[in-house]
Scaffold this motif. Sequence first.
Motif, mmCIF file in Angstrom:
data_model
loop_
_atom_site.group_PDB
_atom_site.id
_atom_site.type_symbol
_atom_site.label_atom_id
_atom_site.label_comp_id
_atom_site.label_asym_id
_atom_site.label_seq_id
_atom_site.Cartn_x
_atom_site.Cartn_y
_atom_site.Cartn_z
ATOM 1 N N VAL A 1 0.858 -1.178 0.000
ATOM 2 C CA VAL A 1 0.000 0.000 0.000
ATOM 3 C C VAL A 1 0.901 1.236 0.000
ATOM 4 N N PRO A 2 0.698 2.194 -0.924
ATOM 5 C CA PRO A 2 1.568 3.377 -0.943
ATOM 6 C C PRO A 2 1.098 4.474 0.005
ATOM 7 N N ILE A 3 2.058 5.146 0.630
ATOM 8 C CA ILE A 3 1.819 6.363 1.397
ATOM 9 C C ILE A 3 2.792 7.396 0.843
ATOM 10 N N PHE A 4 2.285 8.487 0.278
ATOM 11 C CA PHE A 4 3.139 9.463 -0.368
ATOM 12 C C PHE A 4 3.463 10.670 0.506
ATOM 13 N N GLU A 5 2.692 10.878 1.567
ATOM 14 C CA GLU A 5 2.942 11.973 2.496
ATOM 15 C C GLU A 5 2.071 11.734 3.720
ATOM 16 N N LYS A 6 2.537 12.221 4.843
ATOM 17 C CA LYS A 6 1.754 12.061 6.069
ATOM 18 C C LYS A 6 0.412 12.764 5.924
ATOM 19 N N SER A 7 -0.669 12.060 6.275
ATOM 20 C CA SER A 7 -2.009 12.643 6.246
ATOM 21 C C SER A 7 -2.904 11.851 7.183
ATOM 22 N N ALA A 8 -3.760 12.568 7.883
ATOM 23 C CA ALA A 8 -4.718 11.890 8.760
ATOM 24 C C ALA A 8 -5.680 11.031 7.965
ATOM 25 N N ASN A 9 -5.794 11.293 6.650
ATOM 26 C CA ASN A 9 -6.694 10.514 5.795
ATOM 27 C C ASN A 9 -6.071 9.209 5.297
ATOM 28 N N ASN A 10 -4.764 9.074 5.421
ATOM 29 C CA ASN A 10 -4.135 7.844 4.938
ATOM 30 C C ASN A 10 -4.704 6.631 5.651
ATOM 31 N N VAL A 11 -4.830 5.546 4.923
ATOM 32 C CA VAL A 11 -5.325 4.314 5.533
ATOM 33 C C VAL A 11 -4.337 3.845 6.591
ATOM 34 N N LYS A 12 -4.851 3.381 7.709
ATOM 35 C CA LYS A 12 -3.998 2.916 8.805
ATOM 36 C C LYS A 12 -4.016 1.398 8.918
ATOM 37 N N GLY B 1 -4.582 -11.859 7.888
ATOM 38 C CA GLY B 1 -3.736 -10.891 8.570
ATOM 39 C C GLY B 1 -4.284 -9.481 8.507
ATOM 40 N N ASN B 2 -3.875 -8.669 9.478
ATOM 41 C CA ASN B 2 -4.183 -7.241 9.493
ATOM 42 C C ASN B 2 -2.888 -6.473 9.261
ATOM 43 N N ILE B 3 -2.893 -5.540 8.320
ATOM 44 C CA ILE B 3 -1.705 -4.747 8.074
ATOM 45 C C ILE B 3 -1.914 -3.345 8.615
ATOM 46 N N GLN B 4 -0.831 -2.729 9.106
ATOM 47 C CA GLN B 4 -0.909 -1.376 9.637
ATOM 48 C C GLN B 4 0.192 -0.531 9.008
ATOM 49 N N THR B 5 -0.193 0.560 8.365
ATOM 50 C CA THR B 5 0.779 1.404 7.681
ATOM 51 C C THR B 5 1.447 2.377 8.647
ATOM 52 N N THR B 6 2.639 2.809 8.258
ATOM 53 C CA THR B 6 3.324 3.909 8.936
ATOM 54 C C THR B 6 2.944 5.191 8.199
ATOM 55 N N ASN B 7 2.533 6.208 8.938
ATOM 56 C CA ASN B 7 1.975 7.411 8.326
ATOM 57 C C ASN B 7 3.078 8.354 7.866
ATOM 58 N N GLY B 8 3.646 8.067 6.710
ATOM 59 C CA GLY B 8 4.693 8.905 6.152
ATOM 60 C C GLY B 8 5.316 8.246 4.941
ATOM 61 N N LEU B 9 6.238 8.967 4.297
ATOM 62 C CA LEU B 9 6.841 8.528 3.048
ATOM 63 C C LEU B 9 8.178 7.846 3.284
ATOM 64 N N PHE B 10 8.333 6.628 2.770
ATOM 65 C CA PHE B 10 9.640 5.984 2.713
ATOM 66 C C PHE B 10 10.269 6.388 1.382
ATOM 67 N N ALA B 11 11.431 7.027 1.459
ATOM 68 C CA ALA B 11 11.999 7.683 0.289
ATOM 69 C C ALA B 11 12.316 6.721 -0.849
ATOM 70 N N LYS B 12 12.876 5.562 -0.538
ATOM 71 C CA LYS B 12 13.280 4.636 -1.593
ATOM 72 C C LYS B 12 12.083 4.008 -2.294
ATOM 73 N N ASN B 13 11.038 3.754 -1.552
ATOM 74 C CA ASN B 13 9.854 3.119 -2.121
ATOM 75 C C ASN B 13 8.638 3.481 -1.273
ATOM 76 N N PRO B 14 7.730 4.295 -1.808
ATOM 77 C CA PRO B 14 6.563 4.698 -1.014
ATOM 78 C C PRO B 14 5.583 3.556 -0.737
#
Length: 518
Positions: free
Chosen positions: A438-449, A466-479
């Motif tokens: 799942v991509p996260i391109f920038e921190k946002s309260a709307n991003n899926v968690k 399984g349940n996946i939980q995203t980190t709310n922010g951009l990983f530079a090498k691969n979003p």
Amino acid sequence: MSNLPCLILFLVIALEMQVIAGPTKEIEIIFDSSASMEEAQEGSTKMNIAKKALISILGELPADAKVGFRAYGHRYFWKDEQKSCADTELLVPIAKADKALITLGVQNLAPRGATPIALSLQEAAKDFSGEAERFIILLSDGKETCGGDPVGVIRALRAQGINIIVHVVGFGVGGEGEKELSKIAEASGGKYYTAKSSVELAQALKTVTKEVAEPTPGEIVLPEKKKKGNLLAASEGGHMVFATKDIFNKLIDGKDDLVYWFYPGDEAVYAFEGEKTATIDKIQIPVFEAKGYNVKEVEVSVSTTSATEGFTLIGTLKPKNMVFANPYQEFKFNPVQARYIKFKPLSDFGGGAIGLYEFKVFGELMEEEAVVVAAKKEERGIDLLARANGGHFVAGTKNIFEQLNDGKEAQLYWFYNGDEGIFGFRDEKEATIYSVAVPIFEKSANNVKEIEIQVSNDLENFTPVGNIQTTNGLFAKNPYQEFRLGPVKAKYIKFKLLSDHGAGGIMLYELKVFGRLE
């Protein structure tokens, strides 16, 4: 910054050690002592052959591993179904491997009862500490006979975040029994080994023991130091790893341009050349003129573990809102070792938003990282959900789900908690699924968690994997944040949205599923 907390002194002392211990292995052997193990085999019985083979390989278990021993079917006769189907017992708790104690436990077993594999796996999960790599070696001569669902147990554990690799050795098993045992291994990410004779059994146990004994990244010997200077400079190999905004990249480009605007809660994690460890003792932040938007406080933390975990606060930098002859205000501290450094702007001088120019970090970079064993390259496969690969939307609570595999990465909103979308693979074929992304391109309260992942072969009976939980922010090498699932086999995959990061409406861009078609 002149008086750092005692915690920092402790951290410095700890990190001066030359060796850092890696993860511990915990292994539990589950032994089949059901009545069928009394069957004759090669002039003896399956039971005697299995005992001899197991005892012979105990010495090959990792010296630093913690090992436990559990058996089922050994206390009650199979005719007493109620007791026999509840008969699983931890005979040797997981602790530093005690070959003599496990040998004694093996020798005292007698084949009597049923085969409650599902219950044994469920109970075995409670035997582990949860703070180590967890493995089960299951030796059985047949399938579940007590109505349990071993594969369901594995999937339920994984859905709870309890990952245990189960390697299964089937001794004298055929037909449905072999299918079931192999599915147990597959569901957990383990391997299935079949043995028809005493020789094959000894070899299978030796192979599986070697599999769990294989070293993982453990001890790291800290190498020689290489150079001094601004380790964070992009020209020196410094780079952004993770951030709430991609403009944090501009703070290490050496240009001293004003970068705006940052707000409390924004943060960035940087790494040095080659993500090597460095000993750092100085940070510089420039102030070129007194302004309300100048940063007032910046929290700095370091980690030797990863870009998202293991961070320890080294202090809060407090630049003065004035210009000195050298505009780079310097903050010195006791040397600490770091592979990753996190900057978190906390406040400005009243401008309402924080403006930054550049970060500089000084110290000595290690020559190279020496890891005992490189991690295995896990199989990944193709993006099964991509339209070019035949992935397609099947059904969902909103038809905009069908845009989540179109490759466009456009913002799609609004989804809400409970919304779900079902996708299928090329020609409705079954696929082996390894991971989802799942991509996260920038921190946002709307991003899926949080997203619950379910799979099915018939569009009616979906099983959570399984349940996946995203980190709310951009990983530079691969979003695209990728989450390992399996492997699991299915024709359809369902994404059930559970929460966002606090906005009340969920925003998505794209979904990917990695694996291979059968």
